[in-house]
Design a protein around this motif. Structure first.
Motif, PDB file in Angstrom:
ATOM      1  N   UNK A 230      99.085   0.725   8.952  1.00 38.87           N
ATOM      2  CA  UNK A 230      99.720   1.380   9.982  1.00 38.87           C
ATOM      3  C   UNK A 230      98.978   0.801  11.240  1.00 38.87           C
ATOM      4  N   UNK A 231      99.700   0.786  12.405  1.00 41.19           N
ATOM      5  CA  UNK A 231      99.000   0.167  13.505  1.00 41.19           C
ATOM      6  C   UNK A 231      97.806   0.822  14.114  1.00 41.19           C
ATOM      7  N   UNK A 232      97.494   2.140  13.772  1.00 40.26           N
ATOM      8  CA  UNK A 232      96.232   2.857  14.117  1.00 40.26           C
ATOM      9  C   UNK A 232      96.192   3.885  13.326  1.00 40.26           C
ATOM     10  N   UNK A 233      94.911   4.673  13.421  1.00 44.70           N
ATOM     11  CA  UNK A 233      94.638   5.658  12.767  1.00 44.70           C
ATOM     12  C   UNK A 233      95.686   7.116  13.171  1.00 44.70           C
ATOM     13  N   UNK A 260      98.250   9.874   4.857  1.00 41.20           N
ATOM     14  CA  UNK A 260      97.872   8.983   3.791  1.00 41.20           C
ATOM     15  C   UNK A 260      96.404   8.363   4.013  1.00 41.20           C
ATOM     16  N   UNK A 261      95.849   8.260   2.761  1.00 44.29           N
ATOM     17  CA  UNK A 261      94.228   8.005   2.595  1.00 44.29           C
ATOM     18  C   UNK A 261      94.098   6.527   3.271  1.00 44.29           C
ATOM     19  N   UNK A 262      93.076   6.246   4.139  1.00 44.98           N
ATOM     20  CA  UNK A 262      92.941   5.017   4.518  1.00 44.98           C
ATOM     21  C   UNK A 262      91.801   4.456   3.601  1.00 44.98           C
ATOM     22  N   UNK A 263      91.852   3.299   3.155  1.00 45.77           N
ATOM     23  CA  UNK A 263      90.790   2.635   2.341  1.00 45.77           C
ATOM     24  C   UNK A 263      90.033   1.468   3.229  1.00 45.77           C
ATOM     25  N   UNK A 264      90.507   1.008   4.420  1.00 42.97           N
ATOM     26  CA  UNK A 264      89.684   0.189   5.171  1.00 42.97           C
ATOM     27  C   UNK A 264      90.396  -0.288   6.503  1.00 42.97           C
ATOM     28  N   UNK A 265      89.944  -0.988   7.256  1.00 36.28           N
ATOM     29  CA  UNK A 265      90.505  -1.534   8.601  1.00 36.28           C
ATOM     30  C   UNK A 265      90.693  -3.121   8.462  1.00 36.28           C
ATOM     31  N   UNK A 271      93.511  -6.389  17.475  1.00 33.45           N
ATOM     32  CA  UNK A 271      94.259  -5.424  16.845  1.00 33.45           C
ATOM     33  C   UNK A 271      93.408  -4.763  15.676  1.00 33.45           C
ATOM     34  N   UNK A 272      93.464  -3.464  15.547  1.00 30.45           N
ATOM     35  CA  UNK A 272      92.682  -2.552  14.436  1.00 30.45           C
ATOM     36  C   UNK A 272      93.838  -2.062  13.702  1.00 30.45           C
ATOM     37  N   UNK A 273      93.978  -2.388  12.317  1.00 30.64           N
ATOM     38  CA  UNK A 273      95.273  -1.725  11.616  1.00 30.64           C
ATOM     39  C   UNK A 273      94.575  -1.042  10.541  1.00 30.64           C
ATOM     40  N   UNK A 274      95.023   0.254  10.351  1.00 26.36           N
ATOM     41  CA  UNK A 274      94.529   1.246   9.329  1.00 26.36           C
ATOM     42  C   UNK A 274      95.138   0.849   7.821  1.00 26.36           C
ATOM     43  N   UNK A 275      94.410   0.317   6.876  1.00 26.20           N
ATOM     44  CA  UNK A 275      94.845  -0.169   5.755  1.00 26.20           C
ATOM     45  C   UNK A 275      94.946   1.057   4.780  1.00 26.20           C
ATOM     46  N   UNK A 276      96.082   1.198   4.004  1.00 27.46           N
ATOM     47  CA  UNK A 276      96.164   2.053   2.875  1.00 27.46           C
ATOM     48  C   UNK A 276      96.210   1.530   1.397  1.00 27.46           C
ATOM     49  N   UNK A 277      96.255   0.087   1.480  1.00 29.40           N
ATOM     50  CA  UNK A 277      96.129  -0.870   0.262  1.00 29.40           C
ATOM     51  C   UNK A 277      96.569  -2.092   0.361  1.00 29.40           C
TER      52      UNK A 277
END
Length: 297
Positions: A230-233, A260-265, A271-277
């Protein structure tokens, strides 16, 4: 013996003197002595092989100003580095290598993944928060410790007691009005931050019927460099589960936000993306905030 006078020097002398006039005799002996001295000198030079020859004339050499040489070229930076002492040359080469390495990493590394789970994994034991709406503030102090109240600008009738940045208790007339927490090491009625949706629904069902409040359909994630992001938290989708508790069991409402649970960035430039997987993954909805609010008819 008769005395006569020299017709040249006008000196009287005895005519029986064999040398005659003393002055004339002296001049004659001086010439002979000079001849003898000259002969001795000539013989001495001949015996040493020295010829009395005139010295040749020394030629006159004209001194000319030598032509000016061109100024030497300034050495390049590589030659200047080689001319440095060994220690300084080592430091210079090392600095250049580090700069080249950093630039290379920035240019070719691309997006970088950093593991940063959110909500974070709780550290230590999860402690129950045994406080309910309408409890006196002394109960809060007994559970969490005493704290100075803060004013709430948009709600002047309330006072806020802050325990860190993610746990607050608001009171009205020294009675608990609202409890809000986002910390994973606290649990209210079996609900902790970071619990999966199924666990949250089970805990809420113990209080009453569960109703979901979702203003808009959840937006699907994007795919960036093989990661689902996702573009951000803040731009993560949110769903809210709600339970209304009424007398005789109490008079309050409970709301739990699910995201959604975030696993990392994923860091890609600015840019700082919120990674779900990574790859094709499904959303894992977990609790991110719990609010317990006193009900007012």
């Amino acid at each position: 013996m008769a005395v006569v006078r020299c017709p040249v020097h006008k000196i009287p002398y005895n005519d029986e003197n064999p040398r005659g006039c003393p002055a004339c005799a002296r001049e004659g002996s001086r010439d002979e002595t000079a001849d003898v001295i000259r002969e001795l000198a000539r013989a001495s030079r001949t015996s040493r092989g020295i010829e009395q020859t005139p010295s040749p004339a020394v030629p006159v050499v004209e001194l000319l100003t030598p032509p000016s040489e061109p100024a030497p070229e300034r050495p390049g930076w590589l030659e200047q580095l080689r001319s440095l002492p060994r220690e300084r040359r080592f430091l210079t080469y090392g600095t250049l290598a580090i700069v080249v390495l950093v630039v290379t990493l920035v240019l070719v590394s691309g997006p970088r993944y950093v593991e940063a789970p959110l909500p974070p994994t709780p550290s230590g034991e999860i402690r129950p928060l045994v406080v309910r709406p309408d409890d006196p503030i002394t109960t809060v102090f007994a559970v969490l410790g005493p704290q100075q109240p803060e004013a709430i600008p948009d709600q002047p009738q309330l006072a806020r007691y802050r325990y860190g940045t993610d746990l607050t208790v608001d009171t009205r007339n020294d009675l608990v009005d609202r409890i809000t927490y986002r910390v994973p090491n606290r649990s209210w009625n079996g609900i902790s931050v970071g619990d999966p949706e199924l666990t949250v629904r089970g805990a809420l069902a113990m209080l009453g019927p569960v109703r979901e409040e979702t203003p808009v359909p959840p937006r699907p994630p994007q795919s960036v460099s093989g990661y689902e992001v996702y573009p951000s938290l803040e731009q993560r989708p949110r769903r809210t589960l709600r339970v209304e508790v009424r007398p005789p069991n109490g008079s309050f409402d409970v709301e739990v936000d699910l995201r959604p649970r975030i696993v990392g960035l994923l860091l890609d430039g600015s840019n700082r993306y919120a990674v779900i997987g990574r790859g094709d993954v499904s959303l894992e909805w977990v609790s991110t905030e719990v609010r317990v609010q006193r009900y007012e008819p």
